[in-house]
Every structure is written in C-alpha cells, then in structure tokens.
Scaffold this motif. Sequence first.
Motif, PDB file in Angstrom:
ATOM      1  N   THR A   1       0.984  -1.183  -0.088  1.00  0.00           N
ATOM      2  CA  THR A   1      -0.141  -0.055  -0.034  1.00  0.00           C
ATOM      3  C   THR A   1       0.783   1.134  -0.085  1.00  0.00           C
ATOM      4  OG1 THR A   1      -0.392  -0.056   2.341  1.00  0.00           O
ATOM      5  CG2 THR A   1      -1.973  -1.281   1.237  1.00  0.00           C
ATOM      6  N   LYS A   2       1.901   1.237   0.711  1.00  0.00           N
ATOM      7  CA  LYS A   2       2.934   2.467   0.854  1.00  0.00           C
ATOM      8  C   LYS A   2       3.468   2.651  -0.354  1.00  0.00           C
ATOM      9  CE  LYS A   2       7.147   3.982   3.102  1.00  0.00           C
ATOM     10  NZ  LYS A   2       8.242   3.669   4.210  1.00  0.00           N
ATOM     11  N   ASN A   3       3.870   1.772  -1.200  1.00  0.00           N
ATOM     12  CA  ASN A   3       4.426   1.783  -2.546  1.00  0.00           C
ATOM     13  C   ASN A   3       3.750   1.913  -3.786  1.00  0.00           C
ATOM     14  OD1 ASN A   3       7.567   2.140  -2.040  1.00  0.00           O
ATOM     15  ND2 ASN A   3       6.674   0.522  -0.583  1.00  0.00           N
ATOM     16  N   GLN A   4       2.196   1.752  -3.456  1.00  0.00           N
ATOM     17  CA  GLN A   4       1.116   1.699  -4.557  1.00  0.00           C
ATOM     18  C   GLN A   4       1.509   0.813  -5.405  1.00  0.00           C
ATOM     19  OE1 GLN A   4       1.463   5.804  -6.136  1.00  0.00           O
ATOM     20  NE2 GLN A   4      -0.037   6.453  -4.678  1.00  0.00           N
ATOM     21  N   LEU A   5       1.590  -0.743  -4.760  1.00  0.00           N
ATOM     22  CA  LEU A   5       1.829  -1.857  -5.678  1.00  0.00           C
ATOM     23  C   LEU A   5       0.606  -2.574  -5.414  1.00  0.00           C
ATOM     24  CD1 LEU A   5       5.534  -2.423  -4.643  1.00  0.00           C
ATOM     25  CD2 LEU A   5       4.687  -1.908  -6.956  1.00  0.00           C
ATOM     26  N   PRO A   6       0.057  -3.332  -6.365  1.00  0.00           N
ATOM     27  CA  PRO A   6      -1.102  -4.030  -6.219  1.00  0.00           C
ATOM     28  C   PRO A   6      -1.049  -5.213  -5.216  1.00  0.00           C
ATOM     29  CG  PRO A   6      -0.228  -4.896  -8.355  1.00  0.00           C
ATOM     30  CD  PRO A   6       0.682  -3.355  -7.843  1.00  0.00           C
ATOM     31  N   ILE A   7      -2.083  -5.449  -4.485  1.00  0.00           N
ATOM     32  CA  ILE A   7      -1.923  -6.919  -3.570  1.00  0.00           C
ATOM     33  C   ILE A   7      -2.528  -7.942  -4.647  1.00  0.00           C
ATOM     34  CG2 ILE A   7      -2.558  -7.970  -1.450  1.00  0.00           C
ATOM     35  CD1 ILE A   7      -2.458  -5.179  -0.336  1.00  0.00           C
ATOM     36  N   ASP A   8      -1.845  -8.273  -5.523  1.00  0.00           N
ATOM     37  CA  ASP A   8      -2.428  -9.363  -6.485  1.00  0.00           C
ATOM     38  C   ASP A   8      -2.056 -10.730  -5.791  1.00  0.00           C
ATOM     39  OD1 ASP A   8       0.385  -9.284  -6.770  1.00  0.00           O
ATOM     40  OD2 ASP A   8       0.342  -8.763  -8.897  1.00  0.00           O
ATOM     41  N   ALA A   9      -2.080 -11.663  -6.672  1.00  0.00           N
ATOM     42  CA  ALA A   9      -1.982 -12.925  -6.300  1.00  0.00           C
ATOM     43  C   ALA A   9      -0.355 -13.325  -5.935  1.00  0.00           C
ATOM     44  CB  ALA A   9      -2.105 -14.099  -7.586  1.00  0.00           C
ATOM     45  N   HIS A  10       0.620 -12.539  -6.586  1.00  0.00           N
ATOM     46  CA  HIS A  10       1.952 -12.679  -5.938  1.00  0.00           C
ATOM     47  C   HIS A  10       2.029 -12.135  -4.849  1.00  0.00           C
ATOM     48  CE1 HIS A  10       6.252 -12.596  -5.791  1.00  0.00           C
ATOM     49  NE2 HIS A  10       6.299 -11.111  -5.620  1.00  0.00           N
ATOM     50  N   ALA A  11       1.483 -11.053  -4.508  1.00  0.00           N
ATOM     51  CA  ALA A  11       1.583 -10.128  -2.916  1.00  0.00           C
ATOM     52  C   ALA A  11       0.975 -11.132  -1.813  1.00  0.00           C
ATOM     53  CB  ALA A  11       1.149  -8.901  -3.345  1.00  0.00           C
ATOM     54  N   GLN A  12      -0.255 -11.487  -2.326  1.00  0.00           N
ATOM     55  CA  GLN A  12      -0.759 -12.375  -1.474  1.00  0.00           C
ATOM     56  C   GLN A  12      -0.116 -13.448  -0.711  1.00  0.00           C
ATOM     57  OE1 GLN A  12      -4.934 -12.966  -2.949  1.00  0.00           O
ATOM     58  NE2 GLN A  12      -5.192 -11.325  -3.499  1.00  0.00           N
ATOM     59  N   ALA A  13       0.832 -14.034  -1.969  1.00  0.00           N
ATOM     60  CA  ALA A  13       1.315 -15.396  -1.548  1.00  0.00           C
ATOM     61  C   ALA A  13       2.564 -14.899  -0.650  1.00  0.00           C
ATOM     62  CB  ALA A  13       1.810 -15.926  -2.848  1.00  0.00           C
ATOM     63  N   VAL A  14       3.182 -13.738  -0.986  1.00  0.00           N
ATOM     64  CA  VAL A  14       4.343 -13.278  -0.212  1.00  0.00           C
ATOM     65  C   VAL A  14       3.719 -13.047   1.433  1.00  0.00           C
ATOM     66  CG1 VAL A  14       5.947 -11.262   0.281  1.00  0.00           C
ATOM     67  CG2 VAL A  14       5.691 -12.178  -2.063  1.00  0.00           C
ATOM     68  N   ILE A  15       2.594 -12.211   1.351  1.00  0.00           N
ATOM     69  CA  ILE A  15       1.974 -12.008   2.653  1.00  0.00           C
ATOM     70  C   ILE A  15       1.799 -13.331   3.568  1.00  0.00           C
ATOM     71  CG2 ILE A  15      -0.049 -10.954   3.689  1.00  0.00           C
ATOM     72  CD1 ILE A  15      -0.088  -8.771   1.513  1.00  0.00           C
ATOM     73  N   ALA A  16       1.236 -14.393   2.877  1.00  0.00           N
ATOM     74  CA  ALA A  16       0.908 -15.545   3.704  1.00  0.00           C
ATOM     75  C   ALA A  16       2.178 -16.474   4.141  1.00  0.00           C
ATOM     76  CB  ALA A  16       0.249 -16.658   2.719  1.00  0.00           C
ATOM     77  N   ILE A  17       3.205 -16.312   3.128  1.00  0.00           N
ATOM     78  CA  ILE A  17       4.536 -16.703   3.611  1.00  0.00           C
ATOM     79  C   ILE A  17       5.206 -16.059   4.482  1.00  0.00           C
ATOM     80  CG2 ILE A  17       7.008 -16.981   2.694  1.00  0.00           C
ATOM     81  CD1 ILE A  17       5.560 -17.950  -0.122  1.00  0.00           C
ATOM     82  N   MET A  18       5.119 -14.719   4.745  1.00  0.00           N
ATOM     83  CA  MET A  18       5.660 -13.784   5.657  1.00  0.00           C
ATOM     84  C   MET A  18       4.918 -14.296   6.892  1.00  0.00           C
ATOM     85  SD  MET A  18       8.561 -12.535   4.577  1.00  0.00           S
ATOM     86  CE  MET A  18       8.895 -11.437   5.720  1.00  0.00           C
ATOM     87  N   LYS A  19       3.737 -14.350   6.927  1.00  0.00           N
ATOM     88  CA  LYS A  19       2.943 -14.460   8.195  1.00  0.00           C
ATOM     89  C   LYS A  19       2.967 -16.060   8.732  1.00  0.00           C
ATOM     90  CE  LYS A  19      -0.709 -11.378   7.414  1.00  0.00           C
ATOM     91  NZ  LYS A  19      -2.276 -10.747   7.147  1.00  0.00           N
ATOM     92  N   THR A  20       3.334 -16.849   8.014  1.00  0.00           N
ATOM     93  CA  THR A  20       3.578 -18.282   8.234  1.00  0.00           C
ATOM     94  C   THR A  20       4.763 -18.862   8.263  1.00  0.00           C
ATOM     95  OG1 THR A  20       1.446 -18.505   6.937  1.00  0.00           O
ATOM     96  CG2 THR A  20       2.450 -20.664   7.446  1.00  0.00           C
ATOM     97  N   VAL A  21       5.830 -18.590   7.528  1.00  0.00           N
ATOM     98  CA  VAL A  21       6.951 -19.327   7.637  1.00  0.00           C
ATOM     99  C   VAL A  21       7.887 -18.638   8.697  1.00  0.00           C
ATOM    100  CG1 VAL A  21       9.176 -20.113   6.199  1.00  0.00           C
ATOM    101  CG2 VAL A  21       6.661 -20.091   5.096  1.00  0.00           C
ATOM    102  N   LYS A  22       8.538 -19.511   9.583  1.00  0.00           N
ATOM    103  CA  LYS A  22       9.164 -18.811  10.598  1.00  0.00           C
ATOM    104  C   LYS A  22      10.665 -19.182  10.461  1.00  0.00           C
ATOM    105  CE  LYS A  22       5.331 -17.765  12.872  1.00  0.00           C
ATOM    106  NZ  LYS A  22       4.907 -16.693  12.690  1.00  0.00           N
ATOM    107  N   PRO A  23      11.493 -18.204  10.914  1.00  0.00           N
ATOM    108  CA  PRO A  23      13.142 -18.460  10.964  1.00  0.00           C
ATOM    109  C   PRO A  23      13.380 -19.521  11.882  1.00  0.00           C
ATOM    110  CG  PRO A  23      12.550 -16.387  11.944  1.00  0.00           C
ATOM    111  CD  PRO A  23      10.968 -17.046  11.441  1.00  0.00           C
ATOM    112  N   ASP A  24      14.524 -20.016  11.818  1.00  0.00           N
ATOM    113  CA  ASP A  24      15.003 -21.217  12.535  1.00  0.00           C
ATOM    114  C   ASP A  24      15.127 -20.575  13.805  1.00  0.00           C
ATOM    115  OD1 ASP A  24      16.477 -23.652  12.312  1.00  0.00           O
ATOM    116  OD2 ASP A  24      17.663 -22.778  13.745  1.00  0.00           O
TER     117      ASP A  24
END
Length: 380
Positions: free
Chosen positions: A103-126
């Motif tokens: 939103t800050k960079n006026q980029l679409p929250i499209d399928a790719h962005a949604q995938a990144v968001i899901a990964i960042m919320k779900t995948v944890k570092p070691d």
Amino acid sequence: MKTSRRKFLHRTTQSGLAALSLGGLSANAESLLSPAPDPLDKSIASRVVKPDHVVRSIPENMVYGYFGADVKPVYTVKDGDVVEIQTVNPSGVSRTNPEEFYTKNQLPIDAHAQAVIAIMKTVKPDPSGIRGHMLTGPVYIDGAEPGDSLEIRILDLTFPAGFGVNSVWPGGGGIPDEVKTRETFVYRYDAKRKVAILKEGVEVPLKPFMGVMALSPPPETGRVSSIPPAFFGGNLDIKHLTKGTTLHLPVSVSGGLFTTGDGHGAQGNGEVSGVAIETAITLTVKFIVHKGKTLKLPRAETPTHFIAVGLDKDLNRAMKNALSEAVAFIQTELGFTFNEALSIASTAVDFEVSQVVDQTLGVHAMIPKAIFTTKKFTYW
C-alpha cells in the motif's frame, strides 16, 4: 582437439505461491512472465521448455534462511528432470504488517503479493537465530550421492511480479560507515524495453539471475545461514548465471537437496549496497547428476566462458583462490603447463568481484573459450 563439458567437472579433489495469476499486473509486467522468443535467435537462451515438475512458492515449500542435511525435501525429482521452481521476494515486507509495503508503494496486492503475505505470516525463521533469505526447497534429486556433482542447467528465468526492490541501510553494504539513513527503492519494470526504472532518467537493463542456488552442506556442519556462500554454493551472487548458463555444485548428502531464492532483476559486480534489484523469479532448471565427479568449489559455464570461483572472508584470499582455481582448470582440463596457465590467466582471463557484502566474499574468473583456437567445446 575436442574438450567435453564433462571434463570441465573432472578437475579437483575432495576438500575441505500457489500458481501465480496475472491479475493486477500491468501489460508490461505481464509480458515479462512469458516473453515471446525471437524467431531469429537460435541460441540456447531462446528455447521454450516445458517442466516435468513445478515446485510452487507456498508456505509449506519454503525455508527461511538456512540450509541443512536435516531439512526435509519438499519435492523429489529424477536425474535429468526439468523442474520449475517458484520463488518470492519479501524485500521491504515486514512479518508484522506485510500489507503495508504494497500500500505504501502503490503496488497491487495481487496473487503474487498475497502469496508473499501468506509466507511472511506463516513461515518462521529457525529458532536457533540463524537468519537469511526466504528460499524454496529443498528439492531431492534421485541418484545424487556424496562424491557426485550436480549440473544445474538454467533453462529459463521469468518474473511473476513487475517490480524489484533495492535498499541501503546503516552498517550494510560495501561502505557501511558512510550510510546514515535507511531507504528502500522500488524499481518498476518495463517489459517491452526490458529495463527496471528507478525514476525518470534512470533505467537499468533487466538481466535476471538467482542470487542463491545451493545444495546442502554435509551433515556434520548442521544448519548454516544462507547469507555466506560456501563450497556447496548458496549466495554466490554471480551475475553471469543467467538463462542459458550452467552451475556445477558438489553433492554432500543423498539427493543433494537443492534450494534456491534471492532472485535478482539486475546487479552490478560487487552488489555494493548490500543487495541487488531483489525480485521474485520463477526458475526453470534441468538437473543432471555426474557420478563420481567430485568438485572442490562451485564452477559455472556459459556458451562463451568457463567460470572458476574463489571464496573467502578476506577479499585478497578470495582473489587468490579464484586465480588458483582458474590456473588449475586451464592446466588440468585444457592441457597446459602451470606456467602457461598462469600466463593465460594474466593475459586473457577477467577476474571480477562477485560480491563484497555476504560475509564470505566472492571473486569469479571469466575464462574465454574463444582464445583456445584449436579446441572445440561442446555445450548442451
């Protein structure tokens, strides 16, 4: 005299998102995903390939920042298979509020962005504290065993999103003490002209490659960060590993365990801000196992050059290692004396700094095939 690519491997002894939709992308960005081949271009880089397998960039296929023999493979393929591996780019995206970056960079929250968001919320570092890149894998290559080497033919590299990100920050990059403030820059892609645009008047030619391509280190090393490169590959950041080139890595564990990520839209030698144009890339590769062909360090090949790699925490030593690897290759594989090989390295081989920002620094030697006028080199 004919020198085969298999002989290129022989020198050295043992030593130490769900499938992305195009919705929300501009026409220019969309055309980057499946560029039409030039009918006049008969080169390797123009070939259209169909994968035998697709490894999707979904949370269960991701690993956050490390390699290790104990990391369970997410996919198994056979020797000789063609594999499409999707990767994501979380640069600038926070784990606590991943939507904010778009939103800050006026980029679409499209399928790719949604995938990144899901990964960042779900995948944890070691939990041990190891930090590094968001990676896809590992992929188990049936038949690869310790003592073998794996040939990775880079058949295609495409963009699932129409932008990339570069950053500068205090303490980072090649002049860490001189950077006073953190800033993130979004480079928007013009697919028709194949450039990344920072702002009006600044256009960087798009030359995509994977910053990280690695096999697992041996079991005794445990898990290691994806940031410093090593003999098993990893964060090599060699900008010449584009479509139509080949990387060779030593196999340390059964199946090899290939992991990739850290896609780059373009990078200068050195990667001096600390990062390149960080971008999501869909990588298509062919895996070929070379039984008993043991390597000491990564090697690479393009249609025009052999590439020898030197790594060390000290740049002077990385340079010396690259020189030693280049001289040894010219001597052993191409049939010259040591002194002749060193002379050739001095007069015809370019030594380039791959990167100076990944803890372990890299220098690569570009050995031109064209200077060896009595030899015929086969390729793919």
